[in-house]
Design a protein around this motif. Structure first.
Motif, mmCIF file in Angstrom:
data_model
loop_
_atom_site.group_PDB
_atom_site.id
_atom_site.type_symbol
_atom_site.label_atom_id
_atom_site.label_comp_id
_atom_site.label_asym_id
_atom_site.label_seq_id
_atom_site.Cartn_x
_atom_site.Cartn_y
_atom_site.Cartn_z
ATOM 1 N N VAL A 90 16.775 -0.362 -41.861
ATOM 2 C CA VAL A 90 17.707 0.750 -41.661
ATOM 3 C C VAL A 90 18.683 0.677 -42.828
ATOM 4 O O VAL A 90 19.471 -0.253 -42.936
ATOM 5 N N GLY A 91 18.584 1.650 -43.711
ATOM 6 C CA GLY A 91 19.414 1.648 -44.905
ATOM 7 C C GLY A 91 20.842 2.075 -44.619
ATOM 8 O O GLY A 91 21.190 2.494 -43.508
ATOM 9 N N LYS A 95 18.476 5.910 -42.739
ATOM 10 C CA LYS A 95 17.045 6.200 -42.764
ATOM 11 C C LYS A 95 16.240 4.909 -42.719
ATOM 12 O O LYS A 95 16.623 3.905 -43.322
ATOM 13 N N LEU A 96 15.094 4.968 -42.013
ATOM 14 C CA LEU A 96 14.210 3.816 -41.934
ATOM 15 C C LEU A 96 13.281 3.815 -43.140
ATOM 16 O O LEU A 96 12.632 4.819 -43.423
ATOM 17 N N THR A 97 13.235 2.675 -43.842
ATOM 18 C CA THR A 97 12.384 2.547 -45.015
ATOM 19 C C THR A 97 11.495 1.320 -44.870
ATOM 20 O O THR A 97 11.796 0.410 -44.110
ATOM 21 N N ALA A 122 17.553 9.771 -38.642
ATOM 22 C CA ALA A 122 18.405 8.715 -39.198
ATOM 23 C C ALA A 122 19.176 8.020 -38.074
ATOM 24 O O ALA A 122 19.642 8.653 -37.129
ATOM 25 N N TRP A 123 19.271 6.703 -38.178
ATOM 26 C CA TRP A 123 20.005 5.885 -37.213
ATOM 27 C C TRP A 123 21.483 5.791 -37.631
ATOM 28 O O TRP A 123 21.853 6.150 -38.740
ATOM 29 N N GLN A 124 22.288 5.262 -36.726
ATOM 30 C CA GLN A 124 23.638 4.860 -37.116
ATOM 31 C C GLN A 124 23.463 3.532 -37.844
ATOM 32 O O GLN A 124 22.916 2.582 -37.273
ATOM 33 N N PRO A 125 23.871 3.419 -39.104
ATOM 34 C CA PRO A 125 23.606 2.184 -39.848
ATOM 35 C C PRO A 125 24.459 1.018 -39.361
ATOM 36 O O PRO A 125 25.498 1.201 -38.725
ATOM 37 N N ALA A 126 24.001 -0.184 -39.690
ATOM 38 C CA ALA A 126 24.794 -1.379 -39.427
ATOM 39 C C ALA A 126 25.979 -1.374 -40.378
ATOM 40 O O ALA A 126 25.905 -0.799 -41.472
ATOM 41 N N THR A 127 27.071 -1.980 -39.953
ATOM 42 C CA THR A 127 28.245 -2.050 -40.827
ATOM 43 C C THR A 127 28.727 -3.480 -40.936
ATOM 44 O O THR A 127 28.618 -4.278 -39.998
ATOM 45 N N ARG A 128 29.237 -3.801 -42.084
ATOM 46 C CA ARG A 128 29.862 -5.094 -42.349
ATOM 47 C C ARG A 128 31.227 -4.798 -42.937
ATOM 48 O O ARG A 128 31.336 -4.195 -44.009
ATOM 49 N N ARG A 129 32.275 -5.140 -42.175
ATOM 50 C CA ARG A 129 33.664 -4.850 -42.573
ATOM 51 C C ARG A 129 33.857 -3.360 -42.836
ATOM 52 O O ARG A 129 34.512 -2.949 -43.785
ATOM 53 N N ILE A 135 19.759 -3.314 -42.992
ATOM 54 C CA ILE A 135 19.361 -4.417 -42.123
ATOM 55 C C ILE A 135 17.971 -4.132 -41.564
ATOM 56 O O ILE A 135 17.609 -2.979 -41.326
ATOM 57 N N MET A 136 17.188 -5.187 -41.389
ATOM 58 C CA MET A 136 15.836 -5.033 -40.865
ATOM 59 C C MET A 136 15.883 -5.006 -39.345
ATOM 60 O O MET A 136 16.635 -5.751 -38.714
#
Length: 168
Positions: A90-91, A95-97, A122-129, A135-136
């Motif tokens: 999940v970029g 979007k899934l790649t 498209a998904w809600q992407p993972a977030t870091r800070r 993330i896979m």
């Protein structure tokens, strides 16, 4: 005499291995609330604060699969059931790649699972800070085959040979 010397030479390395003692096992580390400490800097750089999610949650993902998964004819005839597990990234854009089959059923089901995963919104992407990060994820694509299950509830089963049609 020469044979005994040769036997000792060949057996010596194995005898030495048999006499060595294994290193004592370390006690497992137990993580408990009292002895855990935060890593400096807020944790590993590759660990997100918020995991990616399908829009609408798991129930919406189940609905998406129900509407889009087409059980291949060969799998339907063979009554194949189970999940094809697809890994994808999940970029940051959601979007899934790079989808790949991690655990498959049949070649036809595997191809259908890849097709459906590539068609996902498209998904809600993972977030870091607060910043989106790739993330896979593992996506189990279900192949229930519920539509082809043949229930024999009202079928009358002959109790003896004389009750069977065509045998009298």
């Amino acid at each position: 005499m020469r044979l005994d010397y040769l036997t000792i030479l060949l057996a010596a390395p194995f005898a030495a291995l048999a006499q060595t003692r294994p290193a004592p096992a370390k006690a497992p580390i137990t993580l408990a609330p009292g002895n855990m400490k935060l890593q400096p800097g807020g944790g590993a750089d590759n660990r997100p604060d918020k995991a990616p999610s399908f829009p609408g949650g798991e129930e919406a993902m189940g609905d998406f699969f129900a509407q889009n998964v087409q059980v291949p004819a060969k799998a339907r005839q063979a009554r194949v059931t189970g999940d094809v597990v697809v890994t994808a990234t999940v970029g940051p854009d959601g979007k899934l790649t790079n989808p790949k089959v991690a655990k498959g059923l049949t070649p036809e089901c595997n191809a259908e699972a890849l097709r459906v995963v590539q068609a996902m919104p498209a998904w809600q992407p993972a977030t870091r800070r607060g910043v989106p990060v790739p993330i896979m994820v593992q996506v189990p694509v279900p192949f229930d085959n519920a539509a082809v299950t043949d229930f024999e509830i009202n079928r009358k089963v002959p109790r003896s040979a004389k009750d069977a049609p065509g045998l009298n």
